[in-house]
Design an enzyme around this catalytic site. Structure first.
Site, PDB file in Angstrom:
ATOM      1  N   ASP A  73       0.778  -1.157   0.079  1.00  0.00           N
ATOM      2  CA  ASP A  73       0.145   0.224   0.044  1.00  0.00           C
ATOM      3  C   ASP A  73       0.964   1.278   0.005  1.00  0.00           C
ATOM      4  OD1 ASP A  73       0.801  -0.806   2.811  1.00  0.00           O
ATOM      5  OD2 ASP A  73      -0.632   0.404   3.695  1.00  0.00           O
ATOM      6  N   GLU A 135       0.148  -1.384   5.544  1.00  0.00           N
ATOM      7  CA  GLU A 135       1.255  -0.786   6.437  1.00  0.00           C
ATOM      8  C   GLU A 135       0.953   0.192   6.843  1.00  0.00           C
ATOM      9  OE1 GLU A 135       5.112   0.647   7.730  1.00  0.00           O
ATOM     10  OE2 GLU A 135       3.922   1.285   6.095  1.00  0.00           O
TER      11      GLU A 135
HETATM   12 ZN    ZN Z   1       6.607   2.116   3.996  1.00  0.00          ZN
END
Ligand code: ZN
Length: 386
Positions: A73, A135
């Site tokens: 992401d 993340e």
């Molecule tokens: Zn990163």
């Protein structure tokens, strides 16, 4: 090889994987690419099945392998002054521009580009490729990947998280713990303040306590000079409360976080706050109105990455990069989650965090070359007899 890596960087950046969107198109692309090489992938999904992690093992089914890990992401581009389409890689002046070029699709693309070489080599320990989701919104995806890894594959010896460090070895980072504290008082007409409990006033006292606690930690430590600043920070980032000037505020809540350095007792900040509220706030609130309350809930938590003596991950990356010192970074990563699950982890990846999250994010082409060389050394290490 460089061309293959550049093509893959273009492909991965082309998938709009801003964290609010699905990353499945990218994950399926990587899965199909690996399948064409004869490498099977394991996918683990979020609750709605809209996002997935990918875990692929190359080489023998034995313990002692190395994980190359990164998140798929990227952070949003809305409102940023981009000079070109963020999801179309533009090459200019020895740099590739695009969202995720530095943070951190280039590392993933280079690992995928090297997969045929890993596959062809006679590896004595496996190389695992680990691609995670979510993340950037609090390391939400990697936990499932780590569970799956522990359940399905032989235990690896080390993980390398390819966040952008200009290919420097990083063995520690701060953690991140965020909370919402909600003060519930008793409302009433503002002319009768003695009959009410003003939630804003008590919330302000609690915020002031956090500010004093932050100053105390900044003065007393623990300290680590690798960080800027070299101590744990506390920040109150948003406050909401009250309805009108002539009403005693019934509710006030605020969002706050702290970023612990390795070595701080994580529970200490929360327990100091809870003790202050129990001793100095609640008795005065309850004396006026027993139904009043203060509740703190944790919104997200990521531990710090703690440097480990004799870490096999650190020893390996020292060997591969020739580094003799290990640095610290102030941003959180999935490395601490690997460490928490018992897999020694360090951070080393191409590009600079200075460009991460920025408009006109880029990676310099020499960083791509350096990362390719790094992964080839890893392959040689994994091939050689110990
Ligand atoms: Zn990163």
């Amino acid at each position: 090889m460089v061309q293959t890596a550049l093509d893959l960087i273009r492909r991965l950046v082309g998938f709009d994987t801003v964290s609010v969107h699905s990353n499945l198109a990218l994950i399926h692309y990587a899965r199909d690419y690996l399948r064409d090489l004869g490498i099977e992938s394991r996918l683990t999904f979020d609750a709605e099945g809209k996002k997935a992690n990918l875990l692929a093992a190359i080489g023998p089914n034995v313990p002692g392998g190395i994980v190359l890990s990164g998140h798929t992401d990227v952070v949003p581009v809305a409102g940023q002054p981009w000079e070109s389409d963020p999801f179309t890689v533009v090459e200019r002046d020895g740099r590739l521009y695009g969202r995720g070029t530095a943070d951190m699709k280039s590392f993933l693309a280079i690992a995928l580009a090297l997969a045929p070489e890993f596959r062809a080599a006679k590896l004595r320990v496996p190389i695992y490729l680990a691609l995670s989701y979510d993340e950037e919104v609090g390391c939400l995806g990697v936990g499932k990947l780590l569970h799956d890894l522990a359940a399905a594959l032989p235990r690896p010896a080390a993980a390398i998280i390819g966040e952008p460090t200009l290919m420097k070895l990083i063995n520690r980072h701060k953690g991140f713990q965020s909370f919402t504290t909600t003060v519930t008082g008793r409302d009433g007409h503002s002319s009768g303040t003695h009959r009410g409990v003003n939630a804003i006033a008590y919330a302000a006292e609690i915020v002031a306590f956090l500010t004093r606690l932050a100053a105390e930690i900044a003065a007393k430590g623990p300290f680590d000079d690798g960080f800027d600043p070299p101590y744990t920070t506390i920040n109150v980032g948003a406050v909401r409360g009250g309805t009108a000037v002539n009403i005693i505020a019934r509710q006030c809540s605020f969002d706050w976080e702290f970023r612990p350095i390795p070595g701080l007792d994580l529970a200490s900040v929360r327990s100091r706050l809870d003790a202050f509220i129990a001793e100095s706030i609640l008795p005065r609130m309850h004396a006026v109105a027993p139904e009043t309350n203060v509740v703190t809930i944790q919104d997200s938590g990521s531990p710090p990455l703690v440097p480990e003596a004799d870490s096999p991950a650190e020893a390996l990356v020292r060997l591969l990069t020739g580094a003799n010192i290990a640095g610290a970074v102030s941003f959180g990563t999935e490395a601490s989650h690997f460490q928490e699950s018992g897999i020694p982890a360090v951070i080393c990846g191409p590009g600079s965090i200075e460009q991460g999250h920025q408009p006109n994010e880029f990676i310099a082409l020499d960083q791509v070359d350096a990362c390719i060389a790094f992964m080839r050394k890893l392959k040689d290490w994994a091939t050689a007899t110990p």
